[in-house]
Enzyme design. Sequence first.
Site, PDB file in Angstrom:
ATOM      1  N   CYS A 150       0.854  -1.190   0.000  1.00 36.11           N
ATOM      2  CA  CYS A 150       0.000   0.000   0.000  1.00 36.11           C
ATOM      3  C   CYS A 150       0.886   1.235   0.000  1.00 36.11           C
ATOM      4  O   CYS A 150       1.925   1.253   0.644  1.00 36.11           O
ATOM      5  CB  CYS A 150      -0.844   0.065   1.268  1.00 36.11           C
ATOM      6  SG  CYS A 150      -2.164  -1.132   1.322  1.00 36.11           S
ATOM      7  N   GLU A 184       1.484  -4.288  -5.473  1.00 41.24           N
ATOM      8  CA  GLU A 184       0.345  -5.187  -5.304  1.00 41.24           C
ATOM      9  C   GLU A 184      -0.860  -4.624  -6.049  1.00 41.24           C
ATOM     10  O   GLU A 184      -1.067  -3.416  -6.079  1.00 41.24           O
ATOM     11  CB  GLU A 184       0.055  -5.290  -3.799  1.00 41.24           C
ATOM     12  CG  GLU A 184      -0.873  -6.400  -3.414  1.00 41.24           C
ATOM     13  CD  GLU A 184      -1.155  -6.396  -1.916  1.00 41.24           C
ATOM     14  OE1 GLU A 184      -0.201  -6.550  -1.129  1.00 41.24           O
ATOM     15  OE2 GLU A 184      -2.325  -6.203  -1.536  1.00 41.24           O
TER      16      GLU A 184
HETATM   17  N1  ACO Z   1      -5.043  14.355 -10.348  1.00 40.62           N
HETATM   18  C1  ACO Z   1      -4.369  14.046 -11.480  1.00 40.62           C
HETATM   19  N2  ACO Z   1      -3.150  13.438 -11.488  1.00 40.62           N
HETATM   20  C2  ACO Z   1      -2.630  13.102 -10.304  1.00 40.62           C
HETATM   21  C3  ACO Z   1      -3.283  13.391  -9.076  1.00 40.62           C
HETATM   22  C4  ACO Z   1      -4.539  14.055  -9.136  1.00 40.62           C
HETATM   23  N3  ACO Z   1      -5.218  14.381  -8.035  1.00 40.62           N
HETATM   24  N4  ACO Z   1      -2.514  12.962  -8.083  1.00 40.62           N
HETATM   25  C5  ACO Z   1      -1.424  12.410  -8.639  1.00 40.62           C
HETATM   26  N5  ACO Z   1      -1.492  12.492  -9.981  1.00 40.62           N
HETATM   27  C6  ACO Z   1      -0.541  11.967 -10.953  1.00 40.62           C
HETATM   28  C7  ACO Z   1       0.219  13.059 -11.622  1.00 40.62           C
HETATM   29  O1  ACO Z   1       0.661  12.569 -12.877  1.00 40.62           O
HETATM   30  C8  ACO Z   1       1.384  13.233 -10.698  1.00 40.62           C
HETATM   31  O2  ACO Z   1       2.501  13.769 -11.318  1.00 40.62           O
HETATM   32  P1  ACO Z   1       2.605  15.387 -11.575  1.00 40.62           P
HETATM   33  O3  ACO Z   1       2.218  16.060 -10.294  1.00 40.62           O
HETATM   34  O4  ACO Z   1       4.021  15.581 -11.941  1.00 40.62           O
HETATM   35  O5  ACO Z   1       1.657  15.671 -12.692  1.00 40.62           O
HETATM   36  C9  ACO Z   1       1.677  11.813 -10.283  1.00 40.62           C
HETATM   37  O6  ACO Z   1       0.418  11.165 -10.260  1.00 40.62           O
HETATM   38  C10 ACO Z   1       2.332  11.628  -8.926  1.00 40.62           C
HETATM   39  O7  ACO Z   1       2.310  12.777  -8.177  1.00 40.62           O
HETATM   40  P2  ACO Z   1       3.028  12.838  -6.763  1.00 40.62           P
HETATM   41  O8  ACO Z   1       2.926  14.237  -6.264  1.00 40.62           O
HETATM   42  O9  ACO Z   1       4.394  12.256  -6.848  1.00 40.62           O
HETATM   43  O10 ACO Z   1       2.148  11.826  -5.931  1.00 40.62           O
HETATM   44  P3  ACO Z   1       1.371  12.058  -4.553  1.00 40.62           P
HETATM   45  O11 ACO Z   1       2.340  12.443  -3.484  1.00 40.62           O
HETATM   46  O12 ACO Z   1       0.211  12.928  -4.751  1.00 40.62           O
HETATM   47  O13 ACO Z   1       0.933  10.563  -4.233  1.00 40.62           O
HETATM   48  C11 ACO Z   1      -0.573   8.765  -4.315  1.00 40.62           C
HETATM   49  C12 ACO Z   1       0.300   9.718  -5.145  1.00 40.62           C
HETATM   50  C13 ACO Z   1       0.280   8.037  -3.282  1.00 40.62           C
HETATM   51  C14 ACO Z   1      -1.210   7.729  -5.234  1.00 40.62           C
HETATM   52  C15 ACO Z   1      -1.659   9.633  -3.612  1.00 40.62           C
HETATM   53  O14 ACO Z   1      -2.508  10.156  -4.584  1.00 40.62           O
HETATM   54  C16 ACO Z   1      -2.463   8.907  -2.557  1.00 40.62           C
HETATM   55  O15 ACO Z   1      -2.015   8.683  -1.455  1.00 40.62           O
HETATM   56  N6  ACO Z   1      -3.730   8.528  -2.910  1.00 40.62           N
HETATM   57  C17 ACO Z   1      -4.627   7.874  -1.974  1.00 40.62           C
HETATM   58  C18 ACO Z   1      -4.214   6.457  -1.700  1.00 40.62           C
HETATM   59  C19 ACO Z   1      -4.015   5.651  -2.974  1.00 40.62           C
HETATM   60  O16 ACO Z   1      -4.833   5.650  -3.865  1.00 40.62           O
HETATM   61  N7  ACO Z   1      -2.872   4.925  -3.040  1.00 40.62           N
HETATM   62  C20 ACO Z   1      -2.538   4.040  -4.129  1.00 40.62           C
HETATM   63  C21 ACO Z   1      -3.304   2.776  -3.984  1.00 40.62           C
HETATM   64  S1  ACO Z   1      -2.643   1.462  -4.965  1.00 40.62           S
HETATM   65  C22 ACO Z   1      -1.539   0.671  -3.937  1.00 40.62           C
HETATM   66  O17 ACO Z   1      -1.450   1.010  -2.794  1.00 40.62           O
HETATM   67  C23 ACO Z   1      -0.658  -0.415  -4.485  1.00 40.62           C
END
Ligand code: ACO
Length: 305
Positions: A150, A184
């Site tokens: 996760c 995962e």
């Molecule tokens: N809208 C559009 N694109 C997005 C968004 C958004 N809200 N958030 C992230 N992205 C995309 C973009 O391409 C972004 O790159 P950019 O900012 O250069 O355009 C890229 O993803 C990653 O951005 P980061 O800033 O590095 O990522 P962040 O710190 O926001 O974390 C994460 C990404 C961990 C998925 C976060 O959104 C999160 O915690 N979400 C909730 C939990 C979740 O869904 N986790 C993944 C589940 S799957 C698993 O755990 C295996």
Amino acid sequence: LREHEEFTKVKNIATIELGRYEIETWYFSPFPPEYNDSLKLYFCEFCLNFMKRKEQLQRHMRKCDLKHPPGDEIYRSGTLSMFEVDGKKNKVYGQNLCYLAKLFLDHKTLYYDVDLFLFYVLCECDDRGCHMVGYFSKEKHSEESYNLACILTLPPYQRKGYGKFLIAFSYELSKKEGKVGTPERPLSDLGLLSYRGYWTRVLLDILKKHKGNISIKVSLPEYFKLLEPLQFLLWATDLIWELSDMTAIKAEDILTTLQSLELIQYRKGQHVICADPKVLDRHLKAAGRGGLEVDVSKLIWTPYK
Ligand code: ACO
Ligand code: ZN
């Protein structure tokens, strides 16, 4: 417990307080029943114990002596630190982290068996302590070569590159283990976006360095056409294995990334990987910013035995 969870999937806790942030939650999380009548929970940002009332938290903060996650600091660069927490040695912390994370993760099953996991907690540190920004969990032993279970960036810290940092970090650990890894499944929408961005950037940066090689040709003997293209490529494409070795990204993920970018093309009876610098640059631009870099020289870590 699972039945209980099925019946009450409605979001229970509406907001949490964590450090200096008040955060609106996204999803249901199966907190113990005595917490279910509270709309708001107060978390100690260091040990992640949670309480129903602000006064309880204030009392707790006076006696809690943690200033960072319990565990080993395995990375420090500037104000960023990464801590490795063993779920077996710090069971309560591991469980608290899972309760907290589930508030932002829709499809994940909560593992109560935190013993089997390591938690990598990313913090921004200042003179008040190390403040959690996000984390990922990792099975100590994965049959399916998962290198991440996760991943979460806490909402106030999202879209600042921390997610990409965490993903990059998970692959650096895999490189140190001499293994390939993959997250995962299933991935959330945001998870997939972040991974696609990471994979694209890493792979295309390498392909760009294959200057002169406009396309890397893979010969396709007649009888392989009978196989599914994906299967064939996995079997035949040395380049994909080479990329996998260099990056610790699993070959399937490399393939799907290159395919989704339409970089694997079928020309004149051959599968070729397009490495036209102009095309690559266009995709790299679309993949977004590079995010925070992991400085491997600052990672002090030996694989879990
Ligand atoms: N809208 C559009 N694109 C997005 C968004 C958004 N809200 N958030 C992230 N992205 C995309 C973009 O391409 C972004 O790159 P950019 O900012 O250069 O355009 C890229 O993803 C990653 O951005 P980061 O800033 O590095 O990522 P962040 O710190 O926001 O974390 C994460 C990404 C961990 C998925 C976060 O959104 C999160 O915690 N979400 C909730 C939990 C979740 O869904 N986790 C993944 C589940 S799957 C698993 O755990 C295996
Ligand atoms: Zn505490």
